[in-house]
Write an enzyme that holds these catalytic residues in place. Structure first.
Site, PDB file in Angstrom:
ATOM      1  N   GLU A 231      29.484  29.989 -34.889  1.00  0.00           N
ATOM      2  CA  GLU A 231      30.588  29.293 -35.557  1.00  0.00           C
ATOM      3  C   GLU A 231      31.060  28.082 -34.754  1.00  0.00           C
ATOM      4  OE1 GLU A 231      31.136  29.806 -38.493  1.00  0.00           O
ATOM      5  OE2 GLU A 231      30.277  31.786 -38.786  1.00  0.00           O
TER       6      GLU A 231
ATOM      7  N   GLU B 296      22.994  25.220 -40.747  1.00  0.00           N
ATOM      8  CA  GLU B 296      23.068  26.658 -40.477  1.00  0.00           C
ATOM      9  C   GLU B 296      22.057  27.087 -39.417  1.00  0.00           C
ATOM     10  OE1 GLU B 296      24.714  29.637 -41.333  1.00  0.00           O
ATOM     11  OE2 GLU B 296      26.248  28.153 -41.784  1.00  0.00           O
TER      12      GLU B 296
ATOM     13  N   HIS C 258      22.312  29.355 -46.088  1.00  0.00           N
ATOM     14  CA  HIS C 258      22.080  30.454 -45.156  1.00  0.00           C
ATOM     15  C   HIS C 258      20.656  31.004 -45.271  1.00  0.00           C
ATOM     16  CE1 HIS C 258      26.503  30.380 -45.605  1.00  0.00           C
ATOM     17  NE2 HIS C 258      26.495  30.705 -44.323  1.00  0.00           N
TER      18      HIS C 258
END
Length: 533
Positions: free
Chosen positions: A352, A375, A435
């Site tokens: 993150e 990602e 993702h």
């Protein structure tokens, strides 16, 4: 696990006053058994002043001196312990503090003195100007940026020999944006430095974490006693969001974690101790900061030395985590409440916070192939934070988020094992959720690092195929991560796709290792192995 939109952030500067307290040796005296009622605070102070005056030789108290009340301790049996700082001709005496120990009737039982017995000096007029002293003090604190020096004239007697001195507080910010400073004491007659020490204080606490065992956490002593889960080295602070929703959180939200003991958490999964999740978040943020700093020389997420705010306990049964540029903060949920615990494991935290790094550099758009690369970049560096930490409980692997999402959320050797991610590039890969399109980049990273085929690493079995039937020999994840970081920060832009990532990483490999190097060849072979040509 996604980033939110970016906004400008301001840099905070905090400078505080410095208290110089000479070391005292405590004297323990058995409590008296006098029958008189315990004296109150005011009476104890008045009695102590009288005791010092009556016993001037014991305390080294003479002409030109005064006592400045600092603290009073009243025992249950009526005994009192009154602490004074001392002045001479109105100047603070460093090393002149004392404690008066009295029985319940106010009679002197004992005394404790710092080094100075007689703080008298020949003159209280300095020969060295304060401006010159301030400049010299600032020069002696090179690690303090935007420094301001404030000199104060004192009698320095910490070694028992009093002399007139300038005590200069140098205040500014450190390399991580944290409050920083030095206290520099110089002889006011000769200009020679007497002593220097750090102005800011920090502490190391013990954290019982959920995912990484018992860890050391950097904390800050609180003004009123106890400790706060604020890292004075890296500048980040960990807060309890109080289960507020992610969209309601601002930089001012939440409540800082505090402890009277500097021991945090209970080490349990699904813990009812709210500080347990904070331990993981705080320690893992530090590991992430240190990884970027020690590996790439990057000072924080935006490379501006500023620490982030980390919120735990966001939402209700929120089984996710995210980075927000709007509040320059990391947010983690408590899991789904049944099988997935808090989202604060090591590679998740690194993932993150890497969204913030990407936002501050290439700023890869969060859609299409560039979104998959965004990602993948977070997966790659989140995993590398795990390798950097080399924690004995959460051992390094290529299984992303395997602690908070058992057995794993995504894996690198064959991303399609999750049933959704892409192993190989195709013309439609950009239409996948970011993702899952990230699988192409993750697979490339594994192949370039470890090579194709079967392999067991740290007890985990991997078997990575290639999409073109080739055999790839890896050169290690440290080298490939270094190449990827340079590609991200130097060559990629917001719209870079997988073909552009191949070009960017080959440019980076050439810069770092040369066109004919094994590293360059491994990067190229791994991209071809996932059908990016």
């Amino acid at each position: 696990m996604s980033p939110t939109s970016s906004s400008a952030s301001r840099r905070a500067r905090i400078a505080g006053a410095t208290a110089v307290i000479a070391a005292l040796v405590a004297v323990t005296v058995p409590a008296g058994t006098a029958s008189a009622a315990p004296a109150g605070r005011d009476a104890a102070v008045a009695q102590a002043r009288a005791n010092v005056a009556r016993n001037a030789g014991v305390f080294g108290f003479g002409d030109g001196q005064d006592l400045v009340l600092k603290d009073v301790v009243l025992d249950a049996d009526g005994s009192s312990h009154v602490r004074f700082d001392r002045t001479y001709q109105g100047l603070p005496v460093v090393g002149g503090d004392l404690v008066v120990h009295q029985d319940a009737r106010g009679r002197l039982k004992d005394s404790t003195r710092a080094a100075a017995h007689d703080p008298a000096v020949a003159s209280t007029s300095p020969a060295v100007a304060p401006q010159a002293t301030a400049g010299k003090a600032i020069a002696s604190a090179p690690g303090v940026h935007d420094a301001v020096g404030t000199p104060e004239l004192v009698v320095w007697a910490a070694d028992g020999t009093p002399r007139l001195a300038w005590r200069t507080t140098v205040a500014g910010t450190g390399e991580h944006g944290q409050p920083a400073g030095r206290v520099v004491v110089t002889d006011a007659t000769t200009g020679d430095e007497i002593e220097a020490y750090d102005k800011e204080h920090q502490a190391s606490g013990t954290g019982h974490s959920e995912y990484t065992g018992d860890v050391t956490v950097d904390t800050t002593p609180a003004a009123g006693g106890g400790y706060t889960l604020a890292d004075p080295v890296r500048g980040h602070v960990t807060k309890d969001a109080g289960n507020a929703s992610a969209d309601a959180i601002t930089a001012a939200s939440g409540t800082p974690f505090t402890s009277s003991t500097n021991v945090w958490g209970d080490g349990k999964k699904f813990s009812t101790d709210r500080s347990t999740a904070a331990v993981d978040a705080h320690a893992n943020t530090a590991w992430t900061y240190d990884y970027y700093k020690k590996t790439f020389g990057r000072n924080g997420i935006k490379n501006d030395g500023k620490g982030a705010t980390v919120f735990v306990h966001v939402g209700t049964n929120w089984d996710n985590a995210q980075w927000s540029d709007d509040c320059f903060c990391m947010m983690t949920g408590d899991g789904n409440g049944t099988s997935d615990p808090e989202q604060v494991d090591l590679d998740t935290m690194g993932h993150e916070m890497t969204h913030g790094v990407t936002s501050a550099t290439a700023n890869l758009r969060y859609s299409g192939e560039s979104g998959g690369l965004n990602e993948s970049t977070s997966d790659i560096f989140g995993t590398m934070v795990e390798w950097f930490a080399n924690n004995k409980v959460d051992t390094p692997d290529y299984l992303f988020s395997d602690q908070s999402t058992p057995p794993w959320l995504r894996r690198f050797d064959k991303p399609s094992l999750d049933g959704k991610s892409a192993d190989c590039w195709s013309a439609t890969v950009g239409k996948l959720n970011v993702h899952y399109s990230s699988g192409v980049g993750n697979h490339w990273f594994y192949l370039a690092s470890e090579g194709s085929g079967s392999k067991t690493i740290n007890g985990v079995a991997y078997n990575s195929p290639t999409c073109n039937g080739s055999k790839v020999t890896g050169v290690g994840n440290q080298k490939i991560a270094k190449i990827w970081y340079r590609a991200l920060t130097v060559y990629m832009t917001s719209t870079t796709n997988y073909k552009g990532a191949r070009t960017a990483s080959l440019n980076a490999a050439s810069d770092l290792y040369g066109l004919n190097s094994a590293e360059y060849k491994a990067v190229a072979a791994a991209w071809s192995a996932v059908k990016v040509n």
